[in-house]
Design an enzyme around this catalytic site. Structure first.
Site, PDB file in Angstrom:
ATOM      1  N   LEU A   1       0.831  -1.210   0.000  1.00 46.39           N
ATOM      2  CA  LEU A   1       0.000   0.000   0.000  1.00 46.39           C
ATOM      3  C   LEU A   1       0.860   1.251   0.000  1.00 46.39           C
ATOM      4  O   LEU A   1       0.431   2.315  -0.435  1.00 46.39           O
ATOM      5  CB  LEU A   1      -0.918   0.020   1.228  1.00 46.39           C
ATOM      6  CG  LEU A   1      -2.057  -0.989   1.253  1.00 46.39           C
ATOM      7  CD1 LEU A   1      -2.739  -0.995   2.614  1.00 46.39           C
ATOM      8  CD2 LEU A   1      -3.074  -0.671   0.158  1.00 46.39           C
ATOM      9  N   GLY A   2       2.065   1.122   0.518  1.00 44.20           N
ATOM     10  CA  GLY A   2       2.942   2.284   0.567  1.00 44.20           C
ATOM     11  C   GLY A   2       4.095   2.028   1.508  1.00 44.20           C
ATOM     12  O   GLY A   2       4.192   0.967   2.129  1.00 44.20           O
ATOM     13  N   ARG A   3       4.986   2.989   1.583  1.00 40.01           N
ATOM     14  CA  ARG A   3       6.128   2.853   2.477  1.00 40.01           C
ATOM     15  C   ARG A   3       6.427   4.185   3.140  1.00 40.01           C
ATOM     16  O   ARG A   3       6.180   5.247   2.589  1.00 40.01           O
ATOM     17  CB  ARG A   3       7.346   2.369   1.706  1.00 40.01           C
ATOM     18  CG  ARG A   3       7.580   3.169   0.400  1.00 40.01           C
ATOM     19  CD  ARG A   3       8.992   3.081  -0.087  1.00 40.01           C
ATOM     20  NE  ARG A   3       9.401   1.718  -0.315  1.00 40.01           N
ATOM     21  CZ  ARG A   3      10.624   1.259  -0.030  1.00 40.01           C
ATOM     22  NH1 ARG A   3      11.508   2.079   0.489  1.00 40.01           N
ATOM     23  NH2 ARG A   3      10.949   0.021  -0.272  1.00 40.01           N
ATOM     24  N   GLY A   4       6.929   4.100   4.358  1.00 40.20           N
ATOM     25  CA  GLY A   4       7.299   5.315   5.080  1.00 40.20           C
ATOM     26  C   GLY A   4       8.732   5.205   5.550  1.00 40.20           C
ATOM     27  O   GLY A   4       9.513   4.412   5.024  1.00 40.20           O
TER      28      GLY A   4
ATOM     29  N   VAL B   1       3.890  -0.849   4.240  1.00 42.67           N
ATOM     30  CA  VAL B   1       2.515  -1.170   4.606  1.00 42.67           C
ATOM     31  C   VAL B   1       1.893  -1.996   3.484  1.00 42.67           C
ATOM     32  O   VAL B   1       2.016  -1.647   2.303  1.00 42.67           O
ATOM     33  CB  VAL B   1       1.700   0.110   4.867  1.00 42.67           C
ATOM     34  CG1 VAL B   1       0.263  -0.229   5.225  1.00 42.67           C
ATOM     35  CG2 VAL B   1       2.336   0.926   5.992  1.00 42.67           C
TER      36      VAL B   1
ATOM     37  N   LYS C   1       1.516  -3.098   8.867  1.00 42.91           N
ATOM     38  CA  LYS C   1       2.684  -2.228   8.852  1.00 42.91           C
ATOM     39  C   LYS C   1       3.883  -3.046   9.301  1.00 42.91           C
ATOM     40  O   LYS C   1       4.017  -3.395  10.474  1.00 42.91           O
ATOM     41  CB  LYS C   1       2.435  -1.036   9.784  1.00 42.91           C
ATOM     42  CG  LYS C   1       3.495   0.021   9.721  1.00 42.91           C
ATOM     43  CD  LYS C   1       2.999   1.321  10.308  1.00 42.91           C
ATOM     44  CE  LYS C   1       4.060   2.407  10.151  1.00 42.91           C
ATOM     45  NZ  LYS C   1       3.505   3.736  10.375  1.00 42.91           N
TER      46      LYS C   1
ATOM     47  N   ASP D   1       2.865  12.824  14.907  1.00 44.94           N
ATOM     48  CA  ASP D   1       3.118  12.711  13.465  1.00 44.94           C
ATOM     49  C   ASP D   1       1.851  13.006  12.661  1.00 44.94           C
ATOM     50  O   ASP D   1       1.504  12.268  11.747  1.00 44.94           O
ATOM     51  CB  ASP D   1       3.680  11.316  13.155  1.00 44.94           C
ATOM     52  CG  ASP D   1       4.351  11.239  11.786  1.00 44.94           C
ATOM     53  OD1 ASP D   1       4.629  12.300  11.190  1.00 44.94           O
ATOM     54  OD2 ASP D   1       4.595  10.114  11.313  1.00 44.94           O
TER      55      ASP D   1
HETATM   56  P1  ATP Z   1       6.024   7.986   8.180  1.00 46.88           P
HETATM   57  O1  ATP Z   1       6.992   6.859   7.994  1.00 46.88           O
HETATM   58  O2  ATP Z   1       6.714   9.275   8.412  1.00 46.88           O
HETATM   59  O3  ATP Z   1       4.977   7.647   9.190  1.00 46.88           O
HETATM   60  P2  ATP Z   1       3.983   7.465   6.212  1.00 46.88           P
HETATM   61  O4  ATP Z   1       2.821   7.697   7.102  1.00 46.88           O
HETATM   62  O5  ATP Z   1       3.821   7.863   4.777  1.00 46.88           O
HETATM   63  O6  ATP Z   1       5.270   8.207   6.767  1.00 46.88           O
HETATM   64  P3  ATP Z   1       3.621   4.658   6.772  1.00 46.88           P
HETATM   65  O7  ATP Z   1       2.841   4.952   7.990  1.00 46.88           O
HETATM   66  O8  ATP Z   1       4.611   3.568   6.818  1.00 46.88           O
HETATM   67  O9  ATP Z   1       4.420   5.931   6.275  1.00 46.88           O
HETATM   68  O10 ATP Z   1       2.569   4.369   5.604  1.00 46.88           O
HETATM   69  C1  ATP Z   1       2.981   4.217   4.274  1.00 46.88           C
HETATM   70  C2  ATP Z   1       1.783   4.357   3.343  1.00 46.88           C
HETATM   71  O11 ATP Z   1       0.919   3.226   3.495  1.00 46.88           O
HETATM   72  C3  ATP Z   1       0.880   5.542   3.657  1.00 46.88           C
HETATM   73  O12 ATP Z   1       1.353   6.716   3.051  1.00 46.88           O
HETATM   74  C4  ATP Z   1      -0.449   5.083   3.080  1.00 46.88           C
HETATM   75  O13 ATP Z   1      -0.479   5.326   1.682  1.00 46.88           O
HETATM   76  C5  ATP Z   1      -0.443   3.588   3.310  1.00 46.88           C
HETATM   77  N1  ATP Z   1      -1.200   3.220   4.529  1.00 46.88           N
HETATM   78  C6  ATP Z   1      -0.753   3.234   5.806  1.00 46.88           C
HETATM   79  N2  ATP Z   1      -1.681   2.817   6.666  1.00 46.88           N
HETATM   80  C7  ATP Z   1      -2.777   2.512   5.935  1.00 46.88           C
HETATM   81  C8  ATP Z   1      -4.114   2.017   6.262  1.00 46.88           C
HETATM   82  N3  ATP Z   1      -4.483   1.749   7.527  1.00 46.88           N
HETATM   83  N4  ATP Z   1      -4.987   1.832   5.239  1.00 46.88           N
HETATM   84  C9  ATP Z   1      -4.625   2.115   3.974  1.00 46.88           C
HETATM   85  N5  ATP Z   1      -3.406   2.576   3.606  1.00 46.88           N
HETATM   86  C10 ATP Z   1      -2.487   2.780   4.563  1.00 46.88           C
HETATM   87 MG    MG Z   2       1.825   6.638   8.464  1.00 41.76          MG
END
Ligand code: ATP
Ligand code: MG
Length: 351
Positions: free
Chosen positions: A20-23, A28, A43, A135
């Site tokens: 779904l994505g990465r932070g 995720v 996550k 955050d």
């Molecule tokens: P950071 O690492 O600074 O927290 P972030 O919030 O972008 O940054 P993550 O929390 O790891 O990083 O999330 C990465 C991506 O995954 C998010 O930007 C979002 O697109 C997706 N994501 C996270 N949680 C969910 C969720 N509960 N449902 C759907 N998509 C999600």
């Molecule tokens: Mg996040």
């Protein structure tokens, strides 16, 4: 660090369907429950956690699992998969506010107020449980169905991006929202209000107050006054601008007393400005029997009832209008401003 795509792997009772994505810390994934066939967001931490940190992480997860609120993404499970911690939470199919509203886009005042109120409700609930989010940013604001907003990634101090733990590159997504005292490593409840103030500023005018390199942004949080919102959005009521700027005070003591108070002040400022031609407490002008009044017809031929339809974002305004008219003996039929074809207003009009 490059991570292998874990799609197809099994974690706990979930099979990873797709990323779904990465932070900064984690990847995720969308996961599907092997028996229930329900979806969740997993996550997966990028690094394994040292034993002494694991205890702290567990105690934080044990706190988060109790955060149950309509505007909070619920934590469902926590598993440790071969030394890698995985937080399993509600999946928000609407994606993030960042993905939904591309950088630079503006939201209407009504939508901004509706969103800020919901996020503030989630934050106030966390603050009452003694948790600082740390955050708040559009990447952590998720969209449910309709105008419903969910806040994710609550206060896992070990996972929250912090200037002590991370390079400025890893902090890049968070820095534009980070309060000056939090940059110094002293986050307080009002640090969340500051971050929410930056989000409101960005939604209203399409730009965050401080942009530039990481160092420029940090310096500006501490020393620079935010450019007046109305330089970028001249029609914005001055009352709304001052509410947002107060949330962005450098000194946390000078912000609103609580994040909820910030949201209420924002709502009040925005509805006061919509109504500034009217009395403060009443939405409608008095329905007097005066021949020169534009409302004269109101008292001569008072309609049997009035159909009132409003978008959920204008609920507060609609409620006041309704109360007002009812107080004047005008019956109200409430409708919903829902999309799709003929609504009740049509059938009512035909009566
Ligand atoms: P950071 O690492 O600074 O927290 P972030 O919030 O972008 O940054 P993550 O929390 O790891 O990083 O999330 C990465 C991506 O995954 C998010 O930007 C979002 O697109 C997706 N994501 C996270 N949680 C969910 C969720 N509960 N449902 C759907 N998509 C999600
Ligand atoms: Mg996040």
């Amino acid at each position: 660090t490059i991570m292998a795509d874990r799609t197809g792997q099994q974690i706990g009772n979930y099979r990873l369907v797709r990323p779904l994505g990465r932070g900064a810390f984690a990847e995720v994934y969308l996961g599907e429950h092997r028996y229930l066939k329900s979806y969740a967001a997993l996550k997966v931490l990028r690094t394994s956690v040292k034993d002494e940190d694991m205890e702290r992480l567990l105690s934080e997860a044990q706190t988060l699992v109790h955060l149950i609120h309509p505007n909070v993404v619920r934590v469902l499970e926590f598993v440790v998969e071969r030394g890698t911690p995985v937080l399993i939470m509600d999946y928000a199919p609407g994606g993030t506010a960042r993905a939904h509203y591309a950088r630079g886009s503006c939201l209407s005042l009504a939508t901004t107020v509706s969103y800020i109120k919901q996020i503030a409700a989630a934050l106030q609930y966390a603050h009452n449980s003694n948790i600082i989010h740390r955050d708040v940013k559009p990447e952590n604001i998720l969209l449910g169905s309709g105008q419903h907003i969910l806040l994710s990634d609550f206060g896992i101090a070990l996972l929250a991006p912090s200037p002590e733990l991370l390079s400025t590159q890893d902090m890049a997504g968070t820095l534009p929202y980070t309060a000056p005292e939090q940059l110094r490593g002293r986050a307080v409840f009002a640090s969340d209000q500051y971050a929410l103030g930056i989000v409101a500023y960005e939604w209203l005018c399409g730009k965050r107050p401080f942009e530039g390199s990481s160092w420029e942004i940090m310096h500006a949080h501490v020393h620079a006054a935010p450019p007046p919102l109305r330089e970028r959005y001249p029609e914005l009521p001055i009352e709304v601008e001052s509410v947002v700027l107060r949330a962005l005070a450098k000194d946390p003591q000078e912000r609103f007393v609580s994040v909820q108070a910030f949201a209420r002040a924002l709502e009040r400022a925005s509805s006061a400005s919509k109504l500034d031609a009217f009395d403060q407490s009443e939405v409608t002008a008095p329905l007097r029997e005066r021949s020169d009044s534009p409302f004269a017809t109101f008292s001569d031929k008072t309609p049997r009832s009035i159909f009132l339809s409003a978008s959920p974002a204008d609920d507060a305004f609609a409620a006041r209008l309704e109360a007002d008219l009812e107080a004047r003996g005008v019956p109200i039929v409430r409708g919903r401003d829902t999309s799709g074809g003929r609504d009740t207003s049509d059938s009512y009009r035909e009566e």
